[in-house]
Enzyme design. Structure first.
Site, PDB file in Angstrom:
ATOM      1  N   THR A   1       0.804  -1.226   0.000  1.00  0.00           N
ATOM      2  CA  THR A   1       0.000   0.000   0.000  1.00  0.00           C
ATOM      3  C   THR A   1       0.839   1.280   0.000  1.00  0.00           C
ATOM      4  O   THR A   1       0.281   2.372  -0.109  1.00  0.00           O
ATOM      5  CB  THR A   1      -0.897   0.054   1.260  1.00  0.00           C
ATOM      6  N   LYS A   2       2.143   1.154   0.139  1.00  0.00           N
ATOM      7  CA  LYS A   2       2.966   2.355   0.351  1.00  0.00           C
ATOM      8  C   LYS A   2       3.242   3.099  -0.966  1.00  0.00           C
ATOM      9  O   LYS A   2       2.999   2.578  -2.052  1.00  0.00           O
ATOM     10  CB  LYS A   2       4.271   1.953   1.053  1.00  0.00           C
ATOM     11  N   ASN A   3       3.809   4.320  -0.860  1.00  0.00           N
ATOM     12  CA  ASN A   3       4.016   5.173  -2.041  1.00  0.00           C
ATOM     13  C   ASN A   3       4.887   4.521  -3.109  1.00  0.00           C
ATOM     14  O   ASN A   3       4.690   4.749  -4.287  1.00  0.00           O
ATOM     15  CB  ASN A   3       4.676   6.495  -1.629  1.00  0.00           C
TER      16      ASN A   3
END
Ligand SMILES: *Cc1c(COP(=O)(O)O)cnc(C)c1O
Length: 380
Positions: free
Chosen positions: A185-187
């Protein structure tokens, strides 16, 4: 209002044909684990952050664990951190044998409050772990000053903050040791993954060795042509390395990162425009001198409304999430370390009202219009 036809997920990774082809290329190459692509990813990541060393690991949790060990933090030591963070930040402190000391956050950025940290320093305090919440950098000048005055180590939890900047400098270049996450889910996403950056050669070397069983440097090379089959075990390390399959995604994600962050800013702006005239809602801040990475778009709902709003968003086919439930009130931290309600007033107030809305490069302006209409209907 009409319910959306399709479910709008809270988070969606932004992987494209570049990542897909590179992963396929890696599989075809026959070299799957730690190898040339991981090395390339590390070199490019260090360049991006303007830092001397970047060492890839298989999660931010592993990075935090190794960072604490590299700085020799263990039994009888105390580490100050926010309670307003993910479980891993505190869990790793406990797992090296140290005591987690929770401090409160700033009411505007939701990052660790330097003044509250100072109040909690004792002769046992060894380190402070600021978390760059949602991608907004913590006040690094103040933390570096506090560290200098009290001989402390700053380890940053930058799980949300790849690409964020403080006074024109990239997060990852400012502190002693910085830990990043490449979770789905991270950038920047490699499925699972992490990176540790530092300007200290000795720390980079410790991480390099201990992510691979404590076997002396560049052990993976023993399977390459011209590599030596000889190796030495010099400490009881872990198995925390990244793989080339993951690094293949990382190389392409890094190239797109600045563009993705720009889109995240535009989407956040769109949310702000729609929500700023709702007096009951508090939208995120970006303080002057700071570049937000907008990993999360987190609002404060009116007191008592958050849980119902999540329910209503779900009924309208919109995913939402809460970052974070305070760690000091979690059963383990309450029972083992005696923390209780009332210990951290700002953390407790914010975490009862905070709500993260969908934010990712493929999110459409029309999606935001829909989400914000649902919120307006619910709160007015
Ligand atoms: C995601 C996250 C972590 C853990 O990252 P992993 O790569 O999943 O281990 C740590 N801290 C914060 C604040 C996070 O959001």
């Amino acid at each position: 209002m009409k319910k959306r036809k399709y479910y709008l997920p809270f988070a969606v990774p932004s992987l494209g044909i570049g990542e897909i082809n590179e992963v396929v290329d890696t599989i075809k190459s026959g070299w799957l684990s730690l190898g040339p692509k991981t090395q390339l990813f590390e070199t490019q990541f260090a360049q991006y952050c303007q830092v001397d060393h970047a060492v890839a690991v298989n999660s931010c949790t592993a990075a935090l664990h190794l960072a604490l060990l590299a700085h020799n933090i263990g039994q009888n030591d105390e580490v100050i951190l926010p309670s307003f963070t993910f479980a891993a930040t505190a869990n790793m402190i406990v797992n090296v044998g140290a005591k987690p000391v929770f401090a409160d956050i700033c009411p505007d950025t939701y990052c660790l409050d330097p003044e509250d940290v100072v109040k909690r320093i004792t002769h046992r305090t060894k380190a402070v772990i600021p978390v760059h919440f949602a991608g907004h950098p913590a006040e690094m000048t103040k933390f570096n000053q506090i560290a200098k005055e009290n001989q402390l180590i700053i380890i940053e939890d930058a799980a949300h903050a790849v690409g964020a900047e403080y006074q024109g400098k990239k997060i990852g270049s400012l502190g002693n040791t910085t830990c990043f996450s490449f979770y789905a889910t991270k950038n920047l996403c490699t499925g699972e993954g992490g990176m540790l950056t530092t300007n200290l050669g000795s720390i980079a070397e410790f991480i390099n060795i201990n992510r691979s069983h404590g076997i002396s440097k560049d052990a993976w090379k023993r399977y390459t042509q011209g590599g030596s089959w000889k190796y030495q075990v010099i400490s009881t390390g872990w198995k925390y390395n990244l793989t080339d399959i993951q690094a293949a995604m990382g190389i392409h994600q890094l190239k797109k990162l600045d563009r993705f962050i720009k889109i995240r800013h535009q989407l956040a702006q769109q949310y702000n425009l729609a929500l700023n005239n709702l007096r009951a809602v508090i939208t995120p801040t970006e303080k002057p001198g700071y570049k937000h990475a907008f990993h999360l778009y987190s609002i404060q709902t009116p007191p008592g409304h958050r849980d119902q709003l999540i329910e209503e968003l779900a009924q309208m086919n919109i995913g939402a999430s809460v970052h974070f439930l305070p760690l000091h009130l979690m059963p383990y931290y309450h029972k083992r370390w005696g923390y209780q309600l009332g210990d951290l007033p700002i953390t407790e107030a914010v975490s009862s009202r905070i709500l993260s809305l969908p934010l990712y490069p493929s999110l459409q302006i029309s999606d935001i219009d829909y989400i914000t209409s649902v919120i307006k209907n619910s709160l007015t």
